[in-house]
Design an enzyme around this catalytic site. Structure first.
Site, mmCIF file in Angstrom:
data_model
loop_
_atom_site.group_PDB
_atom_site.id
_atom_site.type_symbol
_atom_site.label_atom_id
_atom_site.label_comp_id
_atom_site.label_asym_id
_atom_site.label_seq_id
_atom_site.Cartn_x
_atom_site.Cartn_y
_atom_site.Cartn_z
ATOM 1 N N LYS A 56 1.835 2.170 -5.119
ATOM 2 C CA LYS A 56 2.362 1.625 -6.385
ATOM 3 C C LYS A 56 1.418 1.925 -7.544
ATOM 4 C CE LYS A 56 2.414 -2.450 -4.428
ATOM 5 N NZ LYS A 56 2.130 -2.093 -3.017
ATOM 6 N N GLN A 97 1.824 -6.214 -3.570
ATOM 7 C CA GLN A 97 2.402 -6.486 -2.244
ATOM 8 C C GLN A 97 3.737 -5.731 -2.115
ATOM 9 O OE1 GLN A 97 1.009 -9.554 -3.998
ATOM 10 N NE2 GLN A 97 -0.738 -8.545 -3.125
ATOM 11 N N ASP A 100 0.811 -1.223 0.000
ATOM 12 C CA ASP A 100 0.000 0.000 0.000
ATOM 13 C C ASP A 100 0.842 1.269 0.000
ATOM 14 O OD1 ASP A 100 -2.244 -1.666 0.131
ATOM 15 O OD2 ASP A 100 -2.146 -1.714 2.320
ATOM 16 N N GLY A 151 -4.612 -4.254 -3.785
ATOM 17 C CA GLY A 151 -5.600 -3.189 -3.973
ATOM 18 C C GLY A 151 -4.833 -1.943 -4.340
ATOM 19 N N HIS A 152 -4.897 -1.551 -5.595
ATOM 20 C CA HIS A 152 -4.129 -0.401 -6.071
ATOM 21 C C HIS A 152 -5.088 0.731 -6.418
ATOM 22 C CE1 HIS A 152 -0.646 -3.298 -7.335
ATOM 23 N NE2 HIS A 152 -0.925 -3.334 -6.051
#
Ligand code: GDP
Ligand code: IMO
Ligand code: MG
Length: 428
Positions: free
Chosen positions: A16, A224, A13, A40-41
């Site tokens: 990215k 990640q 988180d 989750g981006h």
């Protein structure tokens, strides 16, 4: 500048998605190489639209880039299709997507086992996202996995599923007291997904090699992060893949010699979701400030993120492990208004000082941070776009991070939007 790897330098988180999106218009391919929909981006496009991407590479929001899901990713087809539909509804052209036929599938027994094993572990749980990631990679390594290409051959799909469910149903039913899964029902469900996914399945390796031969830019977007890496992270509190730069070669089929740049993304402080050691974690008002101002709630599970000060030991470890050539420090704006912004420069473990990560996990659990105090700043920096306009204390903070990590900080994030950055050195 052929292949560029972009990785998370902390526990995930870091932003990215935002950095990938920032580069999207200047690259020809954006490739996911590891993880699955545990990621989750968040991307906020210049027109203010917010997207949360889980399996789709963040390059999806740059109309000119081809987007690829590499062999190293584990794909839940139901989630992918709903993401494809959601993006298409919002006017995003998803015909640019290609998925490696060698990527493994997340099957219903993976998600079921992930959740039930976590419950069984109780206090000792990893705090996984419950998306079936660990069991899917486990089956891949055990050579029981089912791949995207198997969806194209109904006979093979049924045969593999029948074999694997013989064992998994015993586990679900006899060990964990859950309902067994029906081979035919699962096969039918996945064959329906197959019809829709067929146009996207491709030999992505050759595609990427050809692109590199033409001198095009391939951006390998990590999910990640370094400290969640199966081999190099805080095992067992890690994910089940290799998100580090080395994993990009394996997970996309790109030769190491093609990589010319490694961009490491780190927050100006630290967060972590799930269990595991976190030396600089804060339980006071400063932690509350970081969580509130930084909106530190998970993009995938909505869980509160644990927050703490910047840990230069972790950042230096990530820099050396991944060969980071350029750091992007995000969320500097979140530190605004704090009187002091400490940086952890080492650990004290049972009376001994450590400047690098200790050898054992037990020692890391007992690490007490050694802090260097830095004065904060009060000015709103969210509109700042040039380094000279940053408050002197903010500038010094960044310079100190640079010094401690031993690599340059090329971009500093001052807000979630694509353009909300101070560019010190262009990334491309
Ligand atoms: P990822 O998983 O590494 O892509 O990161 P996430 O999207 O899960 O979490 C990063 C969060 O920080 C997102 O909500 C981003 O919109 C936000 N973000 C990224 N960069 C900045 C920044 O420089 N400042 C602020 N305030 N927010 C940022
Ligand atoms: P992005 O790409 C933060 C964490 C989980 C858990 C551990 C194992 O958004 O940075 P898993 O479901 O992978 O078996 O969970 O890893 N985790 C993440 N934490 N960001 C992520 O992805 C993560 N993906 C997994 O919280 O602690
Ligand atoms: Mg995330």
């Amino acid at each position: 500048m052929p292949a560029i790897v972009l990785i998370g330098a902390q526990w995930g988180d870091e932003g990215k998605g935002k950095v990938t999106d920032l580069l999207g218009e200047r690259v020809d391919y954006v490739v996911r190489y590891s993880g699955g929909n545990n990621a989750g981006h968040t991307v906020i496009t210049p027109d203010g639209q917010k997207y949360a991407l889980h399996l789709m590479p963040s390059g999806a929001l740059s109309p000119s880039a081809m987007i690829v899901i590499g062999n190293g990713v584990v794909v839940d087809p139901k989630v992918l299709l709903s993401e494809i539909d959601g993006l298409a509804e919002r006017g995003v052209d998803v015909s640019r997507l290609r998925i490696s036929g060698d990527a493994h599938l997340i099957m219903p027994h993976h998600s079921a086992l992930d959740r039930v094993v976590e419950r069984y572990l109780g206090q000792a749980r990893i705090g996984t996202t419950g998306r079936g990631i660990g069991p899917a990679y486990g089956d891949k390594v055990a050579r029981m996995g089912i791949r995207l290409q198997d969806l194209l051959d109904p006979g093979i799909l049924r045969k593999k599923l029948d074999l694997v469910l013989r064992e998994k149903n015993q586990m679900l039913f006899k060990v964990y007291n859950r309902k067994a899964l029906d081979v035919e029902a699962v096969a039918q469900e996945y064959l329906e997904y197959a019809e829709r996914l067929r146009p996207y399945i491709a030999e992505t390796r050759v595609m990427l090699w050809d692109a590199l031969d033409r001198g095009e830019i391939v951006l390998l977007e990590g999910a990640q992060a370094t400290m969640l890496d199966l081999d190099h992270g805080t095992y067992p509190f890690v994910t089940s893949s290799n998100p580090t730069a080395g994993g990009a070669c394996v997970g996309a089929g790109i030769p190491p010699t093609a990589i010319s740049k490694v961009i490491g993304v780190t927050k100006a402080y630290t967060t972590r979701v799930g269990s595991g050691p976190f030396p600089t974690e804060l339980f006071d008002d400063n932690g509350a400030h970081l969580r509130k101002v930084g909106a530190e709630y998970g993009t995938t599970t909505g869980r509160e993120r644990r927050c703490g000060w910047f840990d230069a030991v972790v950042a230096r470890y990530a820099t050396r492990l991944n060969g980071i050539t350029d750091l992007v420090v995000t969320k500097l704006d979140v530190l605004t208004g704090l009187a002091k912004v400490p940086i952890c420069v080492g650990y004290e473990i049972e009376g001994e000082r450590f400047d690098d990560m200790p050898m054992t996990q037990t020692a890391f659990h007992h690490a007490t941070p050694i802090y260097e105090e830095h004065d904060g700043w009060w000015e709103d920096i969210s509109k700042v776009r040039s380094e000279a306009d940053l408050p002197a204390n903010a500038r010094r903070y960044i310079e100190r991070i640079e010094e401690l990590c031993g690599t340059r900080v090329s971009v500093v994030g001052v807000g979630p939007g694509r353009e909300e950055n101070v560019i010190r050195h262009p990334l491309i």
